[in-house]
Design a protein around this motif. Structure first.
Motif, PDB file in Angstrom:
ATOM      1  N   ASP A  46       0.864  -1.283   0.012  1.00  0.00           N
ATOM      2  CA  ASP A  46      -0.076  -0.042   0.035  1.00  0.00           C
ATOM      3  C   ASP A  46       0.790   1.232   0.092  1.00  0.00           C
ATOM      4  O   ASP A  46       1.656   1.334   0.812  1.00  0.00           O
ATOM      5  N   GLU A  47       0.744   2.235  -0.844  1.00  0.00           N
ATOM      6  CA  GLU A  47       1.756   3.306  -1.219  1.00  0.00           C
ATOM      7  C   GLU A  47       1.646   4.028   0.106  1.00  0.00           C
ATOM      8  O   GLU A  47       2.449   4.525   0.621  1.00  0.00           O
ATOM      9  N   ASP A  48       0.317   4.549   0.624  1.00  0.00           N
ATOM     10  CA  ASP A  48       0.057   5.356   1.667  1.00  0.00           C
ATOM     11  C   ASP A  48       0.901   4.889   2.886  1.00  0.00           C
ATOM     12  O   ASP A  48       1.458   5.509   3.666  1.00  0.00           O
ATOM     13  N   VAL A  49       0.685   3.653   3.385  1.00  0.00           N
ATOM     14  CA  VAL A  49       1.378   2.943   4.487  1.00  0.00           C
ATOM     15  C   VAL A  49       2.684   3.174   4.269  1.00  0.00           C
ATOM     16  O   VAL A  49       3.388   3.625   5.249  1.00  0.00           O
ATOM     17  N   LEU A  50       3.444   2.883   3.075  1.00  0.00           N
ATOM     18  CA  LEU A  50       5.021   2.801   3.153  1.00  0.00           C
ATOM     19  C   LEU A  50       5.350   4.371   3.041  1.00  0.00           C
ATOM     20  O   LEU A  50       6.372   4.601   3.602  1.00  0.00           O
ATOM     21  N   TRP A  51       4.757   5.374   2.610  1.00  0.00           N
ATOM     22  CA  TRP A  51       5.147   6.718   2.501  1.00  0.00           C
ATOM     23  C   TRP A  51       4.793   7.095   4.050  1.00  0.00           C
ATOM     24  O   TRP A  51       5.832   7.989   4.353  1.00  0.00           O
ATOM     25  N   SER A  52       3.847   6.652   4.696  1.00  0.00           N
ATOM     26  CA  SER A  52       3.973   7.011   6.245  1.00  0.00           C
ATOM     27  C   SER A  52       5.023   6.646   7.152  1.00  0.00           C
ATOM     28  O   SER A  52       5.651   7.276   7.678  1.00  0.00           O
ATOM     29  N   ALA A  53       5.545   5.308   6.478  1.00  0.00           N
ATOM     30  CA  ALA A  53       6.658   4.747   7.069  1.00  0.00           C
ATOM     31  C   ALA A  53       8.095   5.627   6.921  1.00  0.00           C
ATOM     32  O   ALA A  53       8.862   5.721   7.570  1.00  0.00           O
ATOM     33  N   VAL A  54       7.966   6.064   5.404  1.00  0.00           N
ATOM     34  CA  VAL A  54       9.157   6.922   5.187  1.00  0.00           C
ATOM     35  C   VAL A  54       9.310   8.207   5.810  1.00  0.00           C
ATOM     36  O   VAL A  54      10.249   8.412   6.432  1.00  0.00           O
ATOM     37  N   GLU A  55       8.187   8.838   6.112  1.00  0.00           N
ATOM     38  CA  GLU A  55       8.106  10.062   6.714  1.00  0.00           C
ATOM     39  C   GLU A  55       8.028  10.018   8.179  1.00  0.00           C
ATOM     40  O   GLU A  55       8.904  10.808   8.903  1.00  0.00           O
ATOM     41  N   ALA A  56       7.834   8.798   8.664  1.00  0.00           N
ATOM     42  CA  ALA A  56       7.961   8.343  10.288  1.00  0.00           C
ATOM     43  C   ALA A  56       9.649   8.382  10.657  1.00  0.00           C
ATOM     44  O   ALA A  56       9.853   8.505  11.984  1.00  0.00           O
ATOM     45  N   GLY A  57      10.453   8.059   9.638  1.00  0.00           N
ATOM     46  CA  GLY A  57      11.891   7.864   9.735  1.00  0.00           C
ATOM     47  C   GLY A  57      12.450   6.535   9.553  1.00  0.00           C
ATOM     48  O   GLY A  57      13.607   6.259  10.073  1.00  0.00           O
ATOM     49  N   ALA A  58      11.710   5.581   9.096  1.00  0.00           N
ATOM     50  CA  ALA A  58      12.164   4.347   9.069  1.00  0.00           C
ATOM     51  C   ALA A  58      13.330   4.145   8.245  1.00  0.00           C
ATOM     52  O   ALA A  58      13.373   5.077   7.042  1.00  0.00           O
ATOM     53  N   ALA A  59      14.382   3.324   8.377  1.00  0.00           N
ATOM     54  CA  ALA A  59      15.478   3.160   7.603  1.00  0.00           C
ATOM     55  C   ALA A  59      15.774   1.955   6.708  1.00  0.00           C
ATOM     56  O   ALA A  59      16.319   1.927   5.857  1.00  0.00           O
ATOM     57  N   GLY A  60      14.709   1.064   7.053  1.00  0.00           N
ATOM     58  CA  GLY A  60      14.591  -0.187   6.406  1.00  0.00           C
ATOM     59  C   GLY A  60      13.117  -0.609   5.917  1.00  0.00           C
ATOM     60  O   GLY A  60      12.300  -0.269   6.837  1.00  0.00           O
ATOM     61  N   PHE A  61      12.931  -1.150   4.872  1.00  0.00           N
ATOM     62  CA  PHE A  61      11.540  -1.632   4.395  1.00  0.00           C
ATOM     63  C   PHE A  61      11.628  -3.007   3.792  1.00  0.00           C
ATOM     64  O   PHE A  61      12.500  -3.281   2.569  1.00  0.00           O
ATOM     65  N   GLU A  62      11.148  -3.931   4.438  1.00  0.00           N
ATOM     66  CA  GLU A  62      11.355  -5.281   3.983  1.00  0.00           C
ATOM     67  C   GLU A  62       9.930  -6.042   4.084  1.00  0.00           C
ATOM     68  O   GLU A  62       9.142  -5.795   4.950  1.00  0.00           O
ATOM     69  N   LEU A  63       9.692  -6.991   3.062  1.00  0.00           N
ATOM     70  CA  LEU A  63       8.227  -7.855   3.158  1.00  0.00           C
ATOM     71  C   LEU A  63       8.657  -8.734   4.079  1.00  0.00           C
ATOM     72  O   LEU A  63       9.626  -9.504   4.133  1.00  0.00           O
ATOM     73  N   LYS A  64       7.473  -9.411   4.606  1.00  0.00           N
ATOM     74  CA  LYS A  64       7.704 -10.499   5.460  1.00  0.00           C
ATOM     75  C   LYS A  64       7.794 -11.795   4.630  1.00  0.00           C
ATOM     76  O   LYS A  64       8.183 -12.567   5.218  1.00  0.00           O
ATOM     77  N   SER A  65       7.392 -11.693   3.396  1.00  0.00           N
ATOM     78  CA  SER A  65       7.781 -12.622   2.316  1.00  0.00           C
ATOM     79  C   SER A  65       9.070 -12.839   2.148  1.00  0.00           C
ATOM     80  O   SER A  65       9.465 -13.587   1.292  1.00  0.00           O
ATOM     81  N   ALA A  66       9.995 -11.985   2.331  1.00  0.00           N
ATOM     82  CA  ALA A  66      11.223 -12.007   1.750  1.00  0.00           C
ATOM     83  C   ALA A  66      12.158 -13.260   2.381  1.00  0.00           C
ATOM     84  O   ALA A  66      11.674 -13.843   3.345  1.00  0.00           O
TER      85      ALA A  66
END
Length: 217
Positions: free
Chosen positions: A85-105
């Protein structure tokens, strides 16, 4: 030793993540929490080097917990999600997250993400980069097209960069191209130097912005 705090509301997910991370001699899971409600207290108790945080949780979700933690000068956060979901991901970017990984990785990608974020770098799963870039360009500003790839980049390095941008780990790239993993690491290092990329995430962004790879729909 990299100290990791796991925050996820599903015990089975936490158990699986912990099993993967504890398999590595340089990673120690120092704590687990089922929500982000007292993230500051959890960090004070466990003193982690990195927090692996689920995005969607009841009560205080991962985005808000990340925002609170980063505002307090806490450790870097690698958010884990099953969503694109683009909005969820962008919210995490704005919140300051440094990493973004899928649970299916793959286990290897999760381990590499934790190591990269703990070392102060940025990690973005290739499958999440497309939605993040799309939202960035739509909401923030038009991004001028990046200059073409340097002439010094070889055909084999282009192969490696394309697969890297699709989220493959070094080992997976090696298997795909029938190369030794050490050879792939050499190509990755060469790409960083030629592209002026600080880390893997920067090289992936370059691949998308130069038109070498296009987001999957």
């Amino acid at each position: 030793m990299i100290r990791v705090l796991l925050v996820d509301d599903q015990p089975m997910i936490r158990a699986g993540l912990a099993l993967v991370l504890r398999s590595q001699p340089d990673i120690q899971v120092v704590g687990e929490r089922g929500d982000g409600g007292d993230i500051a207290g959890a960090v004070a108790d466990c003193a982690p080097d990195v927090v692996c945080m689920d995005v969607r949780m009841p009560g205080t979700d991962g985005v808000e917990a990340t925002r609170v933690l980063r505002a307090a000068g806490g450790p870097p956060v690698c958010v884990l999600t099953t969503f694109d979901d683009e909005d969820v991901l962008w919210s995490a970017v704005e919140a300051g997250a440094a990493g973004f990984e899928l649970k299916s990785a793959t286990a290897e990608n999760l381990i590499e993400a934790v190591r990269t974020v703990a070392a102060g770098g940025t990690w973005i799963d290739g499958r999440l980069l497309g939605p993040i870039l799309t939202t960035y360009r739509r909401l923030v500003r038009p991004v001028p097209r990046a200059p073409g790839l340097p002439d010094t980049v070889t055909a084999r390095e282009l192969d490696v960069l394309r697969l890297m941008a699709r989220g493959l780990s070094n080992r997976e790239i090696a298997d795909h191209l029938s190369l030794a993993e050490t050879t792939v690491k050499t190509h990755v290092g060469s790409l960083f130097a030629k592209l002026g990329a600080r880390d893997r995430a920067a090289a992936i962004v370059f691949a998308y912005d130069s038109g070498l790879v296009h987001p999957r729909r």
